[in-house]
Design a protein around this motif. Structure first.
Motif, PDB file in Angstrom:
ATOM      1  N   VAL A 187       0.861  -1.174   0.000  1.00  0.00           N
ATOM      2  CA  VAL A 187       0.000   0.000   0.000  1.00  0.00           C
ATOM      3  C   VAL A 187       0.903   1.232   0.000  1.00  0.00           C
ATOM      4  N   PRO A 188       0.757   2.134  -0.970  1.00  0.00           N
ATOM      5  CA  PRO A 188       1.641   3.311  -1.032  1.00  0.00           C
ATOM      6  C   PRO A 188       1.606   4.134   0.250  1.00  0.00           C
ATOM      7  N   GLY A 189       2.799   4.522   0.714  1.00  0.00           N
ATOM      8  CA  GLY A 189       2.925   5.347   1.916  1.00  0.00           C
ATOM      9  C   GLY A 189       2.911   4.561   3.207  1.00  0.00           C
ATOM     10  N   SER A 190       2.760   3.253   3.128  1.00  0.00           N
ATOM     11  CA  SER A 190       2.722   2.435   4.341  1.00  0.00           C
ATOM     12  C   SER A 190       4.112   1.869   4.628  1.00  0.00           C
ATOM     13  N   SER A 191       4.325   1.504   5.886  1.00  0.00           N
ATOM     14  CA  SER A 191       5.610   0.924   6.281  1.00  0.00           C
ATOM     15  C   SER A 191       5.455  -0.400   7.027  1.00  0.00           C
ATOM     16  N   GLY A 192       4.245  -0.782   7.357  1.00  0.00           N
ATOM     17  CA  GLY A 192       4.020  -2.013   8.112  1.00  0.00           C
ATOM     18  C   GLY A 192       4.124  -3.247   7.228  1.00  0.00           C
ATOM     19  N   ASP A 193       4.588  -4.324   7.844  1.00  0.00           N
ATOM     20  CA  ASP A 193       4.727  -5.585   7.112  1.00  0.00           C
ATOM     21  C   ASP A 193       3.372  -6.170   6.708  1.00  0.00           C
ATOM     22  N   THR A 194       2.322  -5.847   7.454  1.00  0.00           N
ATOM     23  CA  THR A 194       1.016  -6.404   7.145  1.00  0.00           C
ATOM     24  C   THR A 194       0.364  -5.708   5.940  1.00  0.00           C
ATOM     25  N   LEU A 195       0.888  -4.562   5.555  1.00  0.00           N
ATOM     26  CA  LEU A 195       0.326  -3.809   4.441  1.00  0.00           C
ATOM     27  C   LEU A 195       1.091  -4.068   3.140  1.00  0.00           C
ATOM     28  N   GLN A 196       1.654  -5.250   3.046  1.00  0.00           N
ATOM     29  CA  GLN A 196       2.362  -5.605   1.816  1.00  0.00           C
ATOM     30  C   GLN A 196       2.240  -7.106   1.573  1.00  0.00           C
ATOM     31  N   ALA A 197       2.386  -7.472   0.328  1.00  0.00           N
ATOM     32  CA  ALA A 197       2.397  -8.884  -0.073  1.00  0.00           C
ATOM     33  C   ALA A 197       3.764  -9.151  -0.684  1.00  0.00           C
ATOM     34  N   VAL A 198       4.422 -10.203  -0.205  1.00  0.00           N
ATOM     35  CA  VAL A 198       5.776 -10.542  -0.654  1.00  0.00           C
ATOM     36  C   VAL A 198       5.700 -11.748  -1.595  1.00  0.00           C
ATOM     37  N   PHE A 199       6.369 -11.610  -2.749  1.00  0.00           N
ATOM     38  CA  PHE A 199       6.423 -12.675  -3.747  1.00  0.00           C
ATOM     39  C   PHE A 199       7.884 -13.082  -3.958  1.00  0.00           C
ATOM     40  N   ASN A 200       8.160 -14.342  -3.684  1.00  0.00           N
ATOM     41  CA  ASN A 200       9.495 -14.881  -3.937  1.00  0.00           C
ATOM     42  C   ASN A 200       9.425 -15.714  -5.222  1.00  0.00           C
ATOM     43  N   ILE A 201      10.067 -15.218  -6.278  1.00  0.00           N
ATOM     44  CA  ILE A 201      10.090 -15.951  -7.544  1.00  0.00           C
ATOM     45  C   ILE A 201      11.389 -16.741  -7.599  1.00  0.00           C
ATOM     46  N   GLN A 202      11.272 -18.048  -7.695  1.00  0.00           N
ATOM     47  CA  GLN A 202      12.441 -18.916  -7.702  1.00  0.00           C
ATOM     48  C   GLN A 202      12.787 -19.348  -9.129  1.00  0.00           C
TER      49      GLN A 202
END
Length: 202
Positions: A187-202
């Protein structure tokens, strides 16, 4: 009279060797003063050459002839057989857990681990409680987007930087993962880990 006939016969005998020397040598006889090439019989044509460049030229001509016979069609062998529809066949698609855009709610339940070359679909659900967006230029550059579907409207973009919801709705994103690495949609302007989705491309 007998003297004239004797003289004529003598002239014929004397001229015979001259005519024999002027006549061409038979095909099977070696020419006097010339040596036959090694490995060939006398009178055999020596069209073959020891020049490597000439041999390469002959090979190239053969390859060009084969290509012309094939009608200019070149087939590349693939690593996988994906079926009639190729990689984008539904049987190859993996459904990912949806993302959520809601006030006070985490965007994702955990990190995503996906494979480069894999075909995926993910839904982004917004409840309309707040105007929220997901931004991630690096993530969108690391994937190839097949389409984004919003209320039965299919969008096939050349590139995406963010998706913003002004009200409740769902956007369905289908894509192929390409570039390995760790990427985030946040989410733009956010800093919390819960406000993002992490994608690990292997």
């Amino acid at each position: 009279m007998s003297r004239l006939m004797a003289g004529a016969a003598l002239a014929l005998v004397m001229a015979a060797p001259v005519h024999a020397q002027d006549a061409e040598a038979p095909a099977g006889d070696a020419v006097v003063g010339e040596e036959a090439a090694p490995g060939t019989q006398s009178g055999e044509a020596t069209d073959q050459t020891n020049d490597p460049a000439a041999a390469d030229t002959d090979d190239d001509d053969d390859e060009e002839a084969e290509a012309e016979e094939a009608g200019g069609v070149y087939e590349a062998g693939g690593m996988h057989e994906y079926g009639f529809s190729g990689l984008l066949d539904r049987q190859n698609r993996t459904e990912l857990a949806p993302l959520t855009l809601a006030s006070g709610q985490p965007v994702a339940g955990g990190e995503y681990t996906i494979k480069s070359g894999g075909y995926y679909r993910i839904e982004i659900n917004a409840d309309g409680s707040q105007e929220l967006a997901l931004s991630g230029g690096d993530f969108f550059r690391a994937i190839w987007i097949n389409e984004i579907v919003i209320e039965d409207i299919e969008i096939r973009p050349m590139g995406v930087h963010s998706i913003e919801f002004d009200s409740a709705g769902t956007a369905r994103l289908s894509f192929i993962a390409v570039l390995p690495g760790r990427y985030t949609l946040s989410v733009p302007g956010s800093s919390g880990d819960t406000l993002q989705a992490v994608f690990n491309i292997q």
